[in-house]
Design an enzyme around this catalytic site. Structure first.
Site, PDB file in Angstrom:
ATOM      1  N   HIS A 123      -2.384   7.786   6.724  1.00 55.79           N
ATOM      2  CA  HIS A 123      -1.380   8.650   6.082  1.00 55.79           C
ATOM      3  C   HIS A 123      -2.007   9.964   5.601  1.00 55.79           C
ATOM      4  O   HIS A 123      -1.360  11.006   5.607  1.00 55.79           O
ATOM      5  CB  HIS A 123      -0.742   7.948   4.879  1.00 55.79           C
TER       6      HIS A 123
ATOM      7  N   GLY B 179       0.835  -1.199   0.000  1.00 55.93           N
ATOM      8  CA  GLY B 179       0.000   0.000   0.000  1.00 55.93           C
ATOM      9  C   GLY B 179       0.865   1.242   0.000  1.00 55.93           C
ATOM     10  O   GLY B 179       2.002   1.203   0.493  1.00 55.93           O
TER      11      GLY B 179
ATOM     12  N   GLN C 221       3.246   9.959   0.769  1.00 57.19           N
ATOM     13  CA  GLN C 221       4.530   9.271   0.968  1.00 57.19           C
ATOM     14  C   GLN C 221       5.528   9.571  -0.152  1.00 57.19           C
ATOM     15  O   GLN C 221       6.720   9.340   0.007  1.00 57.19           O
ATOM     16  CB  GLN C 221       4.328   7.753   1.097  1.00 57.19           C
TER      17      GLN C 221
ATOM     18  N   CYS D 229       5.752  -0.119   7.346  1.00 61.85           N
ATOM     19  CA  CYS D 229       5.386   1.011   6.491  1.00 61.85           C
ATOM     20  C   CYS D 229       6.608   1.404   5.676  1.00 61.85           C
ATOM     21  O   CYS D 229       7.722   1.448   6.213  1.00 61.85           O
ATOM     22  CB  CYS D 229       4.947   2.179   7.375  1.00 61.85           C
ATOM     23  N   LEU D 230       6.396   1.699   4.398  1.00 64.29           N
ATOM     24  CA  LEU D 230       7.527   2.079   3.545  1.00 64.29           C
ATOM     25  C   LEU D 230       8.179   3.379   4.026  1.00 64.29           C
ATOM     26  O   LEU D 230       9.329   3.643   3.719  1.00 64.29           O
ATOM     27  CB  LEU D 230       7.064   2.217   2.083  1.00 64.29           C
TER      28      LEU D 230
ATOM     29  N   HIS E  23      -4.642   1.692   7.444  1.00 66.71           N
ATOM     30  CA  HIS E  23      -3.255   2.163   7.579  1.00 66.71           C
ATOM     31  C   HIS E  23      -2.980   3.277   6.560  1.00 66.71           C
ATOM     32  O   HIS E  23      -2.447   4.333   6.905  1.00 66.71           O
ATOM     33  CB  HIS E  23      -2.288   0.984   7.374  1.00 66.71           C
ATOM     34  N   GLU E  24      -3.368   3.039   5.307  1.00 67.67           N
ATOM     35  CA  GLU E  24      -3.108   4.034   4.253  1.00 67.67           C
ATOM     36  C   GLU E  24      -3.927   5.303   4.485  1.00 67.67           C
ATOM     37  O   GLU E  24      -3.456   6.412   4.242  1.00 67.67           O
ATOM     38  CB  GLU E  24      -3.425   3.461   2.870  1.00 67.67           C
TER      39      GLU E  24
HETATM   40 NI    NI Z   1       2.466   3.276   5.578  1.00 63.51          NI
END
Ligand code: NI
Length: 174
Positions: free
Chosen positions: A140, A46, A51, A94-95, A136-137
């Site tokens: 963000h 995701g 991000q 998370c990235l 989660h996304e």
């Molecule tokens: Ni994330």
């Protein structure tokens, strides 16, 4: 499609609240293509636009984990309509928080209303990993990271580690 740089914590941009998308046009579709490419390249499931530094309410998800049968999903202006009071726990990463993982509780099911890649209104009932991933996304988009759910001590330890990692990688560039 272009692979973009993924911002990592600590970074003020990741804490911005993303703005509503007025219309899904060519520019937004190009952004979604780039986001997907960037997410696949980083082996993520995701990614939110913020991000890669774009404060728009757009997320992409692919939980298929099958490189031959990709199942990309695009969500523009997602809104959660119903949340299951029952919680599910997943080990999240998370990235934007590289190499850090923690168990997080979230509603186990949810309904999400959104615009798709073509700007069409959709409603999706999600459960399991997909429900967790969507939530989660969507965090963000509010400038929230999963580490915000941890104790102050745990969170500050992770941020310290990430700051150190960042400094050493910057040193290599010099
Ligand atoms: Ni994330």
């Amino acid at each position: 499609m272009t692979i973009k740089t993924i911002l990592t914590e600590p970074n003020k941009i990741l804490r911005e609240v993303s703005k509503l998308v007025e219309k899904v046009g060519k520019e937004e579709q190009k952004l979604m293509d780039d986001m997907l490419e960037t997410m696949y390249a980083a082996n993520g499931i995701g990614l939110a636009a913020i991000q890669i530094g774009v404060p728009k309410r757009i997320i992409v998800i692919d939980i298929s984990k099958d490189q031959y049968k990709k199942e990309p999903r695009y969500f523009v202006n997602p809104v959660i309509k119903n949340k299951d009071p029952q919680k599910a726990t997943y080990q999240e990463g998370c990235l934007s928080v590289p190499n850090q993982f923690a168990e997080i509780d979230r509603p186990s099911q949810c309904d999400v209303e959104y615009l798709d890649y073509n700007g069409e209104k959709q409603i999706l009932h999600a459960d399991g990993l997909l429900a967790t991933c969507i939530q989660h996304e969507m965090d963000h988009l509010e400038g929230i990271l999963f580490i915000d759910y941890l104790s102050k001590l745990k969170k500050s330890m992770i941020i310290k580690k990430l700051s150190k990692q960042k400094k050493s990688s910057e040193a290599l560039v010099i």
